[in-house]
Structure formats: structure tokens, C-alpha cells
Design an enzyme around this catalytic site. Structure first.
Site, PDB file in Angstrom:
ATOM      1  N   CYS A  16       0.687  -1.118   0.174  1.00 30.55           N
ATOM      2  CA  CYS A  16       0.053   0.007  -0.010  1.00 30.55           C
ATOM      3  C   CYS A  16       0.860   1.074  -0.234  1.00 30.55           C
ATOM      4  O   CYS A  16       0.916   2.102   1.019  1.00 30.55           O
ATOM      5  CB  CYS A  16      -0.867  -0.082   1.318  1.00 30.55           C
ATOM      6  SG  CYS A  16      -1.871  -1.491   1.440  1.00 30.55           S
ATOM      7  N   ALA A  17       1.694   1.396  -1.009  1.00 23.77           N
ATOM      8  CA  ALA A  17       2.812   2.226  -1.139  1.00 23.77           C
ATOM      9  C   ALA A  17       2.401   3.921  -1.222  1.00 23.77           C
ATOM     10  O   ALA A  17       3.087   4.773  -0.780  1.00 23.77           O
ATOM     11  CB  ALA A  17       3.645   1.907  -2.507  1.00 23.77           C
ATOM     12  N   CYS A  35      -0.855   4.118  11.218  1.00 21.07           N
ATOM     13  CA  CYS A  35      -0.901   5.454  11.820  1.00 21.07           C
ATOM     14  C   CYS A  35      -2.026   5.459  12.524  1.00 21.07           C
ATOM     15  O   CYS A  35      -2.472   6.733  13.011  1.00 21.07           O
ATOM     16  CB  CYS A  35      -0.834   6.611  10.719  1.00 21.07           C
ATOM     17  SG  CYS A  35      -2.086   6.604   9.625  1.00 21.07           S
TER      18      CYS A  35
END
Length: 840
Positions: free
Chosen positions: A181-182, A343
Site C-alpha cells: 500500500c505504497a 498510523c
């Protein structure tokens, strides 16, 4: 300068089920008020993290205070280590002293500081308030430096915590790495740097000797000093993939492919096999699964957390995160490592996902949760959680909302049973499954050491919140047909008839295939992607007009089916299921053929004996050891029309083998040559220009068309003037470079600039392309890069670039315009004379 010419994470709106669920953000932040006016308060958010068992009360207060404050600006020096250190020194010596001399209200202003968690002072952050920055010129100069070096690829403006996961992967040159998931690409840039390592120095040594490189503890450089590794950077959303391409293209790495696929069903990559042999599929040494998340750790920069966060965000994403993690483990080599990160601080998206995946894979004997306390030892961190509470909000007929904190799935069932009897209309989240709660184990041997996970809270080193887990694949894992919740429910209600393959009941299990064999992707279960709201990167992309070069070719090739445990697909691990279930027929799914008629570009490799390429390489005296078969063009016919790209050997193998299988390749290759069109073609032996992007890859192998620049004055002249005069006979002002160019035929050449000491020296090696015209010379570097070099080397803030060709054309146009004006006036005067004569 290095390879370069020269992130943001956010949370999307995850609660909807509209047509846009297939991936990507659903619009940007539409608030009208400024970030400083946002009320940083969310009672549900505070309640969960205050009462959920994460931190002691005193420490929670510190964290909560940090969350409500602004996030420091941070950046990282990028590229090869030697170049990164050189640019860092320019920054430290030129800008830090000026900022340190600034005072605000009688107190010295705090300058940017290096972040102790990272080595070599390559990561910095600045906590100075914006109102101070706007008032003082040194900050304006520093800002210009940041922008110029970011455009050049020598600085990456990235949040500190997002720099952590690549360090924990422990990537070595020669490894094959997948970033699942770049987008937007800041972590991919770090991984690309790690894969290439110090190959520039090794290539120089290999080119000057008979050595073909080595494979040792520092990495595999056996491709004549070049790293044999590869990074595949993937994102499911086309728009975000475009941002990803923008970020990684600045680095000019040939060992890189960008793809666009749903990470949870990332397709297997086929490798070449001999006729009659079983198909082989690529396995990765390292996988980064930085998955879509609710982003509650981004509250310091993301107003949506304060305005909209609910516990359902994490519950709704748990299943998707689990599917992505399991697919990553499937694609991983035995002995390989995967980093799972978010995050978010919510254990439902973190420890619960890690534990569920390990259980579904067969336990700690199959997948080990690595103790990574030796990674970034100066990083202040907290251990992962073994116990936590899960927050849910129930409602009665859409109203009467009540918050609940559950410690286990059994506690949730008891509470639900009670409300079902007393208030039958009360509804809980349908995402409360056993897998979101802390795991239970019957023995110490089976216990998952979740304390080995890493939690970074905002108050520990003035950052955002982040979670990292490092998993090592010890053995083959068992696989079964994938289903998500909706698929499972639909299958239960579907009668078994005809030729339909049952999708429920006992799933067939089999050992995972060998190190290079794997299953291909099944029918898509599209995820919701996190919103991309990094204003800095988005604005930069708009300035540079990002357009990914899409190549999506397929011929419907059939491949083995990809399988994920049913427990994983439903988000519910079943540790008690140990007996071998009855096998069910497999559903073999093809990669979907795509309509090729509307595709912009194709990736076609040139033959190693292509006569045009041989002429070009011979013109520059390129050593026969430099590979001839890795050059690529982007048109269906494979014609040398405009640009010629260069890629690594493994990138070529993957593109060539999979371009007809439905793989969506968005970017690959570094521009090496661009065709040069001038009127007098007869004077050109090779009408192709070297490109700044790829010149450093080629230059160590060149024996012709090489000039050297030793004077700062000469370089300065070539930077501030485009097309300065260089007649065949007569004077010029290009110093030692002009003297060398006088002896060369028309065409492009390499200009070497070697590192040298002293005020008149150069802080690092550079190589730049120069074109020798019949009557002039030109440094083939665009205007922005010229300004970046002038700022970097000569500290020129606003240089005026003289373009002699443009000025000449402008003067000619003005002269023509003046001539036409005179003709008009004369015509009008002649007309007046005729009229007067007629009147007389």
C-alpha cells in the site's frame, strides 16, 4: 548530484458503502475553517484512549496534550549516503547559523533539530511557530532550499513516524521487496535507497577492473557492482498511484516497478519456466504492509479525527487489514520478513490484526513476531498490548446511543443477550467478531508475544501516533479459499445446484507452495483506501503535472487461485480448528483481460543486438560489459521514436513475463536517451541526447565523449547561460570545458565534476549531460534543476537564467512585429493619400 533530479497519511470516510468503495479517497477535506480554528475535542476518542487500558492516567494526560498541539515539520535527506551527507552539511553550515541568530520577543528562535531516533543526522524536524517563520528572512531562504532540494530528489518532506517501518524491514541490496500500500511513496523511496545501497561506488570499481561485483553480508552486487534487488511499489487507487510515481521518479532508480492492484488480492507474479515444467511464481524477501487505517494517530495534522472519529472506523477496517496482512504473508519467502504498520493507536487495527493473522497461519511455529528492540535503538517506544478493551456504540431504533467497553467477545455476547431481552431494537456493530479482542492461548508455547510490537505515542518524541510489528515467516502456511463477510452470507443463502461451486462449508486446505510457487489473485474484494490529504505533496504534484504512464495489458492467462483462510476473510480466527477438513473443489480465477484499445503506452524491450542501440552505445564508447538487452520503449510496436528507458534485469523479466497476464504496470524504467531533432541531420552521428535522469548509470562505462569541469567559474557560467556561443573558430567564455568541446563532433557528451577540497572545490561528484551544437554548447539540465544547483553550490537565491536561443527568437519576433507595424502604418498612410487625391 546523486541519482535525484531533484508523506502523508490520512483517514478516509470509511463508513459509507457507496459506489466508491472500490478504492481511493472520496474527495478531499471540504472544511472551510482553517486548521487553527478546529476544535480539538472528540469525547468518544478521548474516552476510548483514556479508559481503554493503553496508558496510565498521568502519561495519558501528556499524550492528550501532545495530540492537541501542532505537529513539527520534518524532512529527510535522501539518495546515496555520501550525497545525502554532503547536502546535509550544506544545510547545517549555511542555514542553521542564520536561524540561530534570530530572536523573537527577546528569546533565541529554536532552529531545526536532528531527530535522535535516526542515524547520521539524516532526519530533521522544526518546531518553530508559523508566525515566527513568516517574519524573518532566514526562514524564507531555508524554505527555498527545502523546495529546491525536494524537487531535485535530495530531500523528502515526510512525517517522522512514517520513516520508521522501512528501517524495521532490514532491507539489503539484492533483496526483492513489495510495498503493498505504497502511495504517496515516501516509504517506497526509503526502500528503493536501501535496495540500491552503495552501488554507485561499487559500479565505479567494477567498471575500472575485471571485477563483476560481489555478494556478501552487505548485499548482492553481482551484476557488475549493481544491486540485483527490486522494489515493487503498489497502490490500488489510480490517482494515488500517480502520486506514488511522482515521488519515486525523482530518485531515478531502475530497480523499481509501480503497480496498481488491490493489495488484499495482489496477483502472483509469474517467473519464466522451461517448457514442460511447473509454473514458478515470485516470492519476496521483504514485504511492507502499511495498511489503510482509521488514522487516529494523525490527529495533530488531520482535523477529521477530531470531527468524525468513531470506534466503528477501526472495526470496519479490521477485516480488510487482516486480508492484506495474510496476502503479504502468502507472498513472503520462508525466512522472509514482513512489517505491518498503521498510523492508528487502536489495538483493533493493530495487535488484534497481527494476532488473528498468526493464529490463522497456524500459530507461532509458522509465523514469529520478532523482537525488534535492536532496530533504531534511540527510538522511544512502548511495547505492544496483550490486553485491551474494545469500544462500540449501540443505538435503539437509530437513537439513544450508548457507549460500551468490552474486554472479551464473551462479555459482548452477554451484554447483547441482555439487551436483546430488554430492548430488542438495540443494535450493535456487526463487526464485533472474536478476532478484534485479545487472543487467548492454552499454553505458553502457543502464546503470541504481542509485547514485541512497537507503539509510538505522540508525546514520546513529539510525533504522531504509530504502530509497527515485524513478522518472520518460519514455515509454509496453510491456505483456504477467501471470503469476506458478504460473500460468506451470500453463499449460505445460495442453493447448491448446477455447476456452481459451493463457497461455504469446510474449506480445502493444503500446504503452501515452495519458495517461488504461489497462487494468483481471485475475484476482487475492493478495499476502501485511506484518504490522501498531504497538502504539501499534492501541491507539488500539481506543479509538476503528474501523469502516470499506464500499461495494462492482458490476454486472460490462467493462473492458480489465491487462497486466504476463511477465518481471515471473515475477521474471525478459529484456533480450535486443527483437524483436516474435507476438500472442496477449487475455484480457479483468471486475471481479468483488459481492453487494450485505450491504453496510453506499452512497455516493450529492445533486442540486445538492435542496430540503433549499438550505434548509440558505440558513439559514447560504452563498454561491452554494460547490458544491451535492458533498454525499453513505451509503444506497442517497440519502435525507437522519442525516449529510450533502462531497467534492471529482474524488472525486465517481470514485465516481459507478466505484461499479457493482466498485471497493471504504472511505471518502470529510467529515461536514458531522448531523440534529438535538428534540421541538419547529416552532421549528427548519433541523434540522441543523454538524459540527466539516467546519465549516472551509464557514465562509469563510457570511454568516449567525456569532458571534465574543474572550475567553479566555468560551471557557474554554464548554469546561468543556456546555449552560450562556442564557434568552431574564435573566442569563447567556457574555460577548460570549451577547450575540450572544440575537439568533439556535434552531439551529446558526459561532463564530469569531481569532488575536491577547498572553497573553490566541489563538495561531491557530479556528472551532467552537455550538447555540443555547431555554434554553441548547452548543459542539458532544465531550469529548475539549474536553479537548485546554483542555490546548492553558489547560494544564489534568485538567479537569472539567460537563454540565448529564446532571447534570439524573442528579438526576431519583436523585429518581425515591428516590421509588420511599419507596413500597416505605411499602408494606412498610402490609403489616406489615395483618398485625398480622389477628393481633390
Amino acid at each position: 548530484m546523486g541519482r535525484g533530479r531533484g508523506g502523508g497519511r490520512g483517514r478516509g470516510n470509511f463508513r459509507g458503502k457507496g459506489k466508491n468503495r472500490g478504492g481511493g479517497s472520496r474527495g478531499g477535506d471540504n472544511r472551510s475553517e482553517s486548521w487553527s480554528d478546529i476544535v480539538r475535542q472528540n469525547d468518544l476518542y478521548e474516552t476510548y484512549y483514556r479508559q481503554g487500558g493503553f496508558l496510565e492516567e498521568e502519561e495519558f494526560e501528556k499524550m492528550w496534550k501532545a495530540l492537541a498541539s501542532d505537529l513539527p515539520n520534518s524532512f529527510r535527506f535522501t539518495g546515496t549516503k555520501s550525497d545525502a551527507l554532503a547536502v546535509r552539511e550544506i544545510f547545517k553550515q549555511r542555514y542553521i547559523p542564520k536561524i540561530q541568530s534570530v530572536q523573537f520577543e527577546g528569546e533565541p528562535v529554536l532552529p531545526p533539530e536532528s531527530v535522535p531516533a535516526f542515524p547520521d543526522e539524516l532526519v530533521w524536524h522544526m518546531k518553530t511557530h508559523k508566525k515566527i517563520i513568516r517574519r524573518h528572512p532566514p526562514f524564507a531562504e531555508f524554505q527555498k532550499f527545502l523546495v529546491a532540494e525536494t524537487t531535485s530528489g535530495n530531500i523528502s518532506r515526510q512525517e517522522v513516524v512514517s520513516m520508521i517501518p522501512p528501517h524495521f524491514l532490514d532491507v539489503k541490496p539484492g533483496m526483492v521487496v513489495l510495498d503493498m500500500c505504497a502511495a504517496p511513496g515516501s516509504k517506497s523511496a526509503q526502500l528503493a535507497e536501501m535496495i540500491h545501497g552503495d552501488e554507485e561506488e561499487r559500479v565505479k570499481k567494477a567498471a575500472n577492473s575485471d571485477s563483476h561485483g560481489t555478494a556478501d553480508a552487505d548485499g548482492d552486487y553481482t551484476d557488475d557492482g549493481r544491486s540485483t534487488g527490486l522494489l515493487i511499489a503498489n497502490d490500488t487507487d489510480y490517482k494515488r498511484a500517480g502520486m506514488l510515481v511522482h515521488q519515486v521518479k525523482r530518485l531515478n532508480f531502475p530497480n523499481l516497478i509501480v503497480t496498481q492492484h488491490d493489495a488484499s488480492i495482489f496477483p502472483s507474479i509469474e517467473l519464466p519456466t522451461a517448457p514442460g515444467q511447473k509454473k514458478q511464481y515470485l516470492k519476496f524477501d521483504r514485504v511492507l504492509a502499511d495498511v489503510p487505517c482509521s488514522g487516529d494517530g494523525t490527529a495533530r495534522k488531520n482535523p477529521n479525527v477530531w470531527q468524525k472519529w468513531t470506534p466503528r472506523d477501526g472495526l470496519g477496517l479490521h477485516g480488510l487489514q487482516l486480508r492484506i496482512l495474510f496476502r503479504g504473508l502468502q507472498l513472503l519467502k520462508k525466512g522472509g520478513r514482513l512489517v505491518y504498520s498503521t498510523c492508528s493507536m487502536n489495538p483493533v487495527e493493530n495487535e488484534a490484526v497481527v494476532a488473528s493473522a498468526i493464529v490463522a497461519c497456524g500459530g507461532v511455529s509458522k509465523v514469529r513476531l520478532v523482537d525488534c528492540s535492536d532496530h533504531l535503538p534511540n527510538l522511544v517506544r512502548k511495547p505492544g498490548l496483550n490486553k485491551w478493551k474494545v469500544l462500540d456504540t449501540s443505538s435503539l431504533n437509530g437513537e439513544g446511543k450508548t457507549n460500551h467497553m468490552f474486554t472479551s467477545y464473551e462479555a459482548f455476547l452477554k451484554t447483547k443477550e441482555k439487551y436483546d431481552a430488554e430492548q430488542p431494537g438495540r443494535r450493535f456493530s456487526d463487526k464485533l467478531v472474536p478476532g478484534v479482542f485479545p487472543p487467548t492461548s492454552t499454553s505458553e508455547e502457543e502464546r503470541i508475544p504481542l509485547e514485541n510490537c512497537v507503539r509510538v505515542y505522540p508525546h514520546l518524541q513529539d510525533t504522531g501516533g504509530f504502530f509497527i510489528a515485524v513478522l518472520e515467516k518460519l514455515d509454509d502456511i496453510k491456505v483456504a479459499q477467501p471470503q469476506n463477510g458478504k460473500q460468506s452470507e451470500a453463499a449460505k443463502n445460495k442453493p447448491e445446484s448446477g455447476s456452481a461451486t459451493p463457497a461455504t462449508g469446510p474449506a480445502s486446505e493444503q500446504p503452501e507452495l515452495s519458495a517461488v510457487e504461489d497462487e494468483a489473485a481471485v475475484a476482487p474484494v475492493s478495499p476502501t483506501k485511506r484518504k490522501f490529504d498531504d497538502a504539501e505533496l499534492e501541491a507539488s504534484a500539481k506543479r509538476l503535472r503528474v501523469e502516470p504512464d499506464v500499461m495494462d495489458q492482458s490476454a486472460g492467462s490462467e493462473a492458480p487461485d489465491s487462497e486466504v483462510p476463511e477465518a481471515v476473510a471473515n475477521g474471525t480466527p478459529n484456533p480450535e480448528q486443527k483437524s483436516e477438513p474435507k476438500p472442496e473443489p477449487k475455484q480457479v480465477t483468471k486475471l481479468k483481460p483488459e481492453n487494450q484499445s485505450n491504453q496510453k503506452e506499452y512497455f516493450e524491450y529492445l533486442r540486445g543486438d538492435d542496430p540503433t542501440m549499438n550505434d548509440i552505445l558505440d558513439f559514447f564508447g560504452i563498454s561491452p560489459r554494460f547490458p544491451r538487452d535492458r533498454f525499453m520503449v513505451k509503444n506497442k510496436e517497440g519502435l525507437l521514436l522519442n525516449k529510450i528507458y533502462y531497467t534492471s534485469e529482474l524488472a525486465k523479466t517481470i514485465i516481459s513475463q507478466n505484461k499479457e497476464r493482466g498485471m497493471k504496470f504504472i511505471h518502470c524504467g529510467v529515461v536514458m536517451f531522448v531523440s534529438h531533432r535538428i534540421k541538419d541531420k547529416d552532421v549528427l552521428k548519433a541523434p540522441w541526447r543523454l538524459q540527466n535522469e539516467g546519465i549516472q548509470i551509464l557514465e562509469p562505462w563510457a570511454t568516449k565523449r567525456i569532458i571534465t569541469c574543474k572550475s567553479r567559474d566555468t560551471l557557474h557560467r554554464m548554469l546561468i547561460e543556456m546555449f552560450p556561443k562556442l564557434p568552431r573558430d574564435g573566442d569563447h567564455d567556457l574555460g577548460e570545458v570549451g577547450e575540450q568541446l572544440m575537439d568533439l563532433d556535434i552531439g551529446c557528451c558526459f561532463m564530469r565534476i569531481e569532488k575536491s577540497e577547498g572553497e573553490e572545490g566541489f563538495p561531491f561528484d557530479m556528472v551532467l549531460p552537455v550538447w555540443r551544437h555547431p555554434g554553441s554548447a548547452n548543459l542539458m539540465v532544465d531550469k529548475d534543476e539549474r536553479k537548485a544547483i546554483l542555490l546548492r553550490l553558489f547560494n544564489e537565491q534568485n538567479p537569472h537564467i539567460i537563454n540565448h536561443v529564446l532571447d534570439k527568437a524573442k528579438a526576431a519576433a519583436e523585429q518581425e512585429e515591428a516590421r509588420e507595424a511599419v507596413e500597416v502604418i505605411e499602408a494606412e498612410e498610402n490609403g489616406s493619400e489615395v483618398e485625398n487625391a480622389g477628393a481633390a
